[in-house]
Design an enzyme around this catalytic site. Structure first.
Site, PDB file in Angstrom:
ATOM      1  N   LYS A   1       4.232  -8.495  42.830  1.00 50.04           N
ATOM      2  CA  LYS A   1       3.692  -9.242  41.687  1.00 50.04           C
ATOM      3  C   LYS A   1       3.717  -8.421  40.404  1.00 50.04           C
ATOM      4  O   LYS A   1       3.934  -8.945  39.317  1.00 50.04           O
ATOM      5  CB  LYS A   1       2.252  -9.682  41.977  1.00 50.04           C
ATOM      6  CG  LYS A   1       2.058 -10.333  43.346  1.00 50.04           C
ATOM      7  CD  LYS A   1       2.574 -11.749  43.381  1.00 50.04           C
ATOM      8  CE  LYS A   1       2.434 -12.381  44.742  1.00 50.04           C
ATOM      9  NZ  LYS A   1       3.624 -12.288  45.588  1.00 50.04           N
TER      10      LYS A   1
ATOM     11  N   GLU B   1      -6.020  -6.879  36.122  1.00 52.55           N
ATOM     12  CA  GLU B   1      -5.868  -7.897  35.073  1.00 52.55           C
ATOM     13  C   GLU B   1      -7.235  -8.314  34.559  1.00 52.55           C
ATOM     14  O   GLU B   1      -8.228  -8.251  35.292  1.00 52.55           O
ATOM     15  CB  GLU B   1      -5.253  -9.171  35.671  1.00 52.55           C
ATOM     16  CG  GLU B   1      -3.774  -9.288  35.624  1.00 52.55           C
ATOM     17  CD  GLU B   1      -3.286 -10.568  36.304  1.00 52.55           C
ATOM     18  OE1 GLU B   1      -2.083 -10.659  36.481  1.00 52.55           O
ATOM     19  OE2 GLU B   1      -4.091 -11.448  36.669  1.00 52.55           O
ATOM     20  N   LYS B   2      -7.274  -8.819  33.358  1.00 49.62           N
ATOM     21  CA  LYS B   2      -8.467  -9.508  32.848  1.00 49.62           C
ATOM     22  C   LYS B   2      -8.761 -10.678  33.798  1.00 49.62           C
ATOM     23  O   LYS B   2      -7.848 -11.390  34.196  1.00 49.62           O
ATOM     24  CB  LYS B   2      -8.173 -10.022  31.433  1.00 49.62           C
ATOM     25  CG  LYS B   2      -9.255 -10.897  30.834  1.00 49.62           C
ATOM     26  CD  LYS B   2     -10.276 -10.064  30.094  1.00 49.62           C
ATOM     27  CE  LYS B   2     -11.503 -10.886  29.725  1.00 49.62           C
ATOM     28  NZ  LYS B   2     -12.748 -10.093  29.835  1.00 49.62           N
TER      29      LYS B   2
ATOM     30  N   GLU C   1       3.955 -19.725  38.621  1.00 53.48           N
ATOM     31  CA  GLU C   1       2.531 -20.062  38.575  1.00 53.48           C
ATOM     32  C   GLU C   1       1.845 -19.475  37.349  1.00 53.48           C
ATOM     33  O   GLU C   1       2.089 -18.314  37.008  1.00 53.48           O
ATOM     34  CB  GLU C   1       1.805 -19.499  39.810  1.00 53.48           C
ATOM     35  CG  GLU C   1       2.220 -20.102  41.116  1.00 53.48           C
ATOM     36  CD  GLU C   1       1.320 -19.647  42.277  1.00 53.48           C
ATOM     37  OE1 GLU C   1       1.554 -20.113  43.395  1.00 53.48           O
ATOM     38  OE2 GLU C   1       0.394 -18.834  42.063  1.00 53.48           O
TER      39      GLU C   1
ATOM     40  N   GLU D   1       2.330 -15.499  39.068  1.00 53.23           N
ATOM     41  CA  GLU D   1       3.345 -15.114  40.053  1.00 53.23           C
ATOM     42  C   GLU D   1       4.475 -16.123  40.189  1.00 53.23           C
ATOM     43  O   GLU D   1       4.358 -17.258  39.712  1.00 53.23           O
ATOM     44  CB  GLU D   1       2.727 -14.808  41.424  1.00 53.23           C
ATOM     45  CG  GLU D   1       1.797 -15.863  41.967  1.00 53.23           C
ATOM     46  CD  GLU D   1       0.958 -15.351  43.155  1.00 53.23           C
ATOM     47  OE1 GLU D   1       1.293 -15.725  44.279  1.00 53.23           O
ATOM     48  OE2 GLU D   1      -0.010 -14.591  42.948  1.00 53.23           O
TER      49      GLU D   1
ATOM     50  N   ARG E   1      10.689 -20.145  46.626  1.00 52.50           N
ATOM     51  CA  ARG E   1      10.945 -21.068  47.742  1.00 52.50           C
ATOM     52  C   ARG E   1      10.710 -22.501  47.259  1.00 52.50           C
ATOM     53  O   ARG E   1      10.209 -22.699  46.164  1.00 52.50           O
ATOM     54  CB  ARG E   1       9.958 -20.773  48.873  1.00 52.50           C
ATOM     55  CG  ARG E   1       8.511 -20.926  48.392  1.00 52.50           C
ATOM     56  CD  ARG E   1       7.485 -20.965  49.506  1.00 52.50           C
ATOM     57  NE  ARG E   1       6.185 -21.372  48.992  1.00 52.50           N
ATOM     58  CZ  ARG E   1       5.278 -20.552  48.463  1.00 52.50           C
ATOM     59  NH1 ARG E   1       5.524 -19.257  48.359  1.00 52.50           N
ATOM     60  NH2 ARG E   1       4.127 -21.017  48.020  1.00 52.50           N
TER      61      ARG E   1
ATOM     62  N   VAL F   1       5.368 -26.955  49.160  1.00 51.74           N
ATOM     63  CA  VAL F   1       4.806 -28.132  49.819  1.00 51.74           C
ATOM     64  C   VAL F   1       4.766 -29.306  48.841  1.00 51.74           C
ATOM     65  O   VAL F   1       5.115 -30.434  49.188  1.00 51.74           O
ATOM     66  CB  VAL F   1       3.377 -27.831  50.337  1.00 51.74           C
ATOM     67  CG1 VAL F   1       2.747 -29.089  50.939  1.00 51.74           C
ATOM     68  CG2 VAL F   1       3.389 -26.693  51.346  1.00 51.74           C
TER      69      VAL F   1
ATOM     70  N   ARG G   1      -2.650 -33.771  50.465  1.00 51.32           N
ATOM     71  CA  ARG G   1      -2.243 -33.129  51.720  1.00 51.32           C
ATOM     72  C   ARG G   1      -3.147 -33.625  52.841  1.00 51.32           C
ATOM     73  O   ARG G   1      -4.376 -33.521  52.739  1.00 51.32           O
ATOM     74  CB  ARG G   1      -2.370 -31.609  51.617  1.00 51.32           C
ATOM     75  CG  ARG G   1      -1.426 -31.000  50.611  1.00 51.32           C
ATOM     76  CD  ARG G   1      -1.387 -29.502  50.796  1.00 51.32           C
ATOM     77  NE  ARG G   1      -0.639 -28.868  49.726  1.00 51.32           N
ATOM     78  CZ  ARG G   1      -0.294 -27.588  49.729  1.00 51.32           C
ATOM     79  NH1 ARG G   1      -0.641 -26.808  50.751  1.00 51.32           N
ATOM     80  NH2 ARG G   1       0.389 -27.073  48.727  1.00 51.32           N
TER      81      ARG G   1
HETATM   82  C1  MV4 Z   1      -6.720 -14.781  39.114  1.00 50.96           C
HETATM   83  C2  MV4 Z   1      -7.943 -15.475  38.900  1.00 50.96           C
HETATM   84  C3  MV4 Z   1      -8.660 -15.161  37.771  1.00 50.96           C
HETATM   85  N1  MV4 Z   1      -8.194 -14.233  36.901  1.00 50.96           N
HETATM   86  N2  MV4 Z   1      -6.309 -13.864  38.210  1.00 50.96           N
HETATM   87  C4  MV4 Z   1      -5.856 -16.483  43.478  1.00 50.96           C
HETATM   88  C5  MV4 Z   1      -4.593 -16.504  44.268  1.00 50.96           C
HETATM   89  C6  MV4 Z   1      -3.563 -15.792  43.478  1.00 50.96           C
HETATM   90  N3  MV4 Z   1      -2.326 -16.517  43.533  1.00 50.96           N
HETATM   91  C7  MV4 Z   1      -4.120 -15.694  42.098  1.00 50.96           C
HETATM   92  N4  MV4 Z   1      -5.498 -16.082  42.169  1.00 50.96           N
HETATM   93  C8  MV4 Z   1      -6.326 -15.934  41.102  1.00 50.96           C
HETATM   94  N5  MV4 Z   1      -5.953 -15.027  40.176  1.00 50.96           N
HETATM   95  C9  MV4 Z   1      -7.046 -13.610  37.142  1.00 50.96           C
HETATM   96  N6  MV4 Z   1      -6.619 -12.673  36.269  1.00 50.96           N
HETATM   97  C10 MV4 Z   1      -8.325 -16.436  39.839  1.00 50.96           C
HETATM   98  C11 MV4 Z   1      -7.519 -16.671  40.942  1.00 50.96           C
HETATM   99  C12 MV4 Z   1      -7.978 -17.713  41.815  1.00 50.96           C
HETATM  100  C13 MV4 Z   1      -7.236 -18.882  42.000  1.00 50.96           C
HETATM  101  C14 MV4 Z   1      -5.981 -19.067  41.385  1.00 50.96           C
HETATM  102  C15 MV4 Z   1      -5.258 -20.216  41.591  1.00 50.96           C
HETATM  103  C16 MV4 Z   1      -5.777 -21.228  42.399  1.00 50.96           C
HETATM  104  C17 MV4 Z   1      -6.976 -21.046  43.016  1.00 50.96           C
HETATM  105  C18 MV4 Z   1      -7.732 -19.889  42.833  1.00 50.96           C
HETATM  106  C19 MV4 Z   1      -8.969 -19.734  43.462  1.00 50.96           C
HETATM  107  C20 MV4 Z   1      -9.687 -18.598  43.280  1.00 50.96           C
HETATM  108  C21 MV4 Z   1      -9.193 -17.569  42.465  1.00 50.96           C
END
Ligand code: MV4
Length: 447
Positions: free
Chosen positions: A116, A200-201, A275, A288, A292, A295, A339
């Site tokens: 990442k 990260e913030k 994302e 990120e 692929r 879903v 889903r």
């Molecule tokens: C974050 C965040 C808040 N701030 N990054 C969770 C999975 C991963 N793909 C990234 N995620 C998050 N990153 C920062 N800087 C909160 C989440 C996060 C989240 C992100 C997407 C969908 C659901 C989530 C549920 C909890 C936390």
């Protein structure tokens, strides 16, 4: 031109790929575990090979078994679906050295996007907004503490090789940082064989919005709009829609144009998802890349009319996007996916077992992607997804009304499913108003 492809997956996505191949006149080979002997992907493929016992590690995740099946059946290419080996760069490499085309990005690109921190640096360089944070991996607690005080708390620690929420720590104050860093590093080392962590913030209650892209082998990239994926529980999405109410045409255009440049620069090919998190001011920040098919791809297929899986196959055959697509990509109407999982609608306990009765909804603007049939058995070994209900309407209110009537005629007997939960969410005024973020389900269940 591919003559025959192997699908290294099971369930609804294996069927989805078989459908795309059939329409292209390409023969298909299914692989299956001993638990999936009676699955529809086995029945509808032209050939099928048993690759091992029920446990995924010894079947769907076992690279030598999958490659052997591909060699025995003499296929030209392998489609990995989602999950399992889909983002395994080593698998992509083994395919290539075996003379089999991997239907996905090049192994080097899959590997780079899997780290990442690497993806973050590459996207920043191409002009995609990222959250303030570390430039590389964190080298010491001192460095982390200094950086966090510059950015301001709260901050989040993330495993570079992680994803789906594993190896993450939210840090609220400097006293906690060294301890959380050490535990994040050891968790990441154990889970991903890579202890690298970055910072990260932290955004509280973000929305999760992702852009669908297609990139050919000639440097052309198209963006198929975005999906709103905030309705999730414990990093498992439950409902996705397209477009997002929060993304204006100007924002879509601006992010889309930058993404075309960025994905071409990293040498990305095939279908992919980028994302983002959206903060409460409506700004988007890259988090990120998913290398692929996802879903939730059908919501994008409904609003754009583009067959994403067929596009993946054509791109892997070397076709340029100009022939894969029939013209400029336009978005029409609104699509929503629910889903349907084999789990209890309120406790979320897994509910595998025999489906004793089944009625699938249909009619205008309704699509069901499932491998379930009457008397099929949902095994306990895999993901609990039994199907996806996707609807398309002229606008969001019509899509919601259509989803509600489709859920009302979706009957699955013998196991518990998430259908009743979806019925309650569709009736929720906050959902109907589009008033939600990634904390929605936790709040909804507490009501
Ligand atoms: C974050 C965040 C808040 N701030 N990054 C969770 C999975 C991963 N793909 C990234 N995620 C998050 N990153 C920062 N800087 C909160 C989440 C996060 C989240 C992100 C997407 C969908 C659901 C989530 C549920 C909890 C936390």
């Amino acid at each position: 031109m591919f003559r025959k492809i192997l699908i290294a997956n099971r369930g609804e996505i294996a069927l989805r790929v078989i459908c795309a191949a059939k329409e292209l006149g390409i023969k298909t080979v299914a692989v299956y575990s001993e638990a999936d002997r009676h699955s529809l992907h086995v029945r509808f493929a032209d050939e099928a090979v048993c690759i091992g016992p029920a446990k995924s590690a010894r079947s769907y995740l076992d690279i030598p078994s999958v490659i052997s099946a591909a060699e025995i059946t003499n296929v030209d290419a392998i489609h990995p679906g989602y999950g399992f080996l889909s983002e395994n760069a080593d698998f992509g490499e083994v395919c290539e050295t075996s003379g089999i085309k991997f239907i996905g990005p090049k192994p080097d690109v899959v590997r780079a996007m899997g780290f990442k921190q690497h993806a973050r640096t590459a996207m920043k360089k191409a002009g995609i907004p990222i959250l303030p944070g570390s430039v590389g991996i964190l080298k010491s607690p001192e460095e982390a503490i200094e950086l966090a005080s510059e950015i301001g708390y709260p901050v989040i620690l993330k495993a570079s090789a992680g994803g789906g929420g594993r190896g993450m720590r939210i840090v609220h104050a400097s006293e906690e940082l060294a301890g959380h860093l050490a535990s994040a590093q050891s968790e990441a080392g154990a889970a991903f064989s890579c202890p690298d962590v970055y910072l990260e913030k932290y955004i509280g209650r973000p929305r999760h919005i992702e852009f669908q892209i297609l990139a050919d082998q000639h440097g052309n990239v198209e963006v198929l709009g975005e999906r709103e994926c905030s309705i999730q529980r414990r990093h498992q999405k439950l409902i996705e829609e397209s477009p997002s109410l929060q993304v204006s045409p100007e924002l879509r255009e601006r992010i889309g144009n930058t993404l075309k440049k960025a994905m071409a620069e990293v040498g990305y090919t095939n279908a992919g998802t980028v994302e983002f998190l959206m903060d409460e001011t409506g700004s988007l920040y890259f988090i990120e890349v998913n290398a692929r098919v996802q879903v939730e791809h059908p919501v994008t297929e409904f609003v754009t009319g583009v067959d994403i899986v067929k596009s993946q196959i054509l791109i892997a055959m070397g076709e340029p996007l100009s022939t894969v697509l029939s013209g400029p990509v336009e978005m029409r109407g609104h699509a929503i996916e629910c889903r349907i999982n084999a789990e209890h609608p309120t406790t979320f306990a897994p509910s595998p077992g025999r489906v004793t009765g089944l009625n699938l909804p249909g009619g205008i603007g309704v699509r069901v992607d499932t491998a379930a049939y009457t008397d099929c058995v949902i095994p306990p070994y895999y993901d609990s997804l039994v199907g996806k209900l996707i609807v398309h309407g002229k606008d969001r209110p019509e899509a919601i009304a259509r989803m509600r009537r489709a859920l009302d005629t979706f009957v699955i007997e013998g196991i518990h499913t998430s259908i009743p939960l979806h019925q309650r969410i569709m009736a929720d005024p906050d959902f109907q108003a589009g008033d939600f973020d990634t904390g929605y389900i936790a709040r909804f269940l507490a009501k």
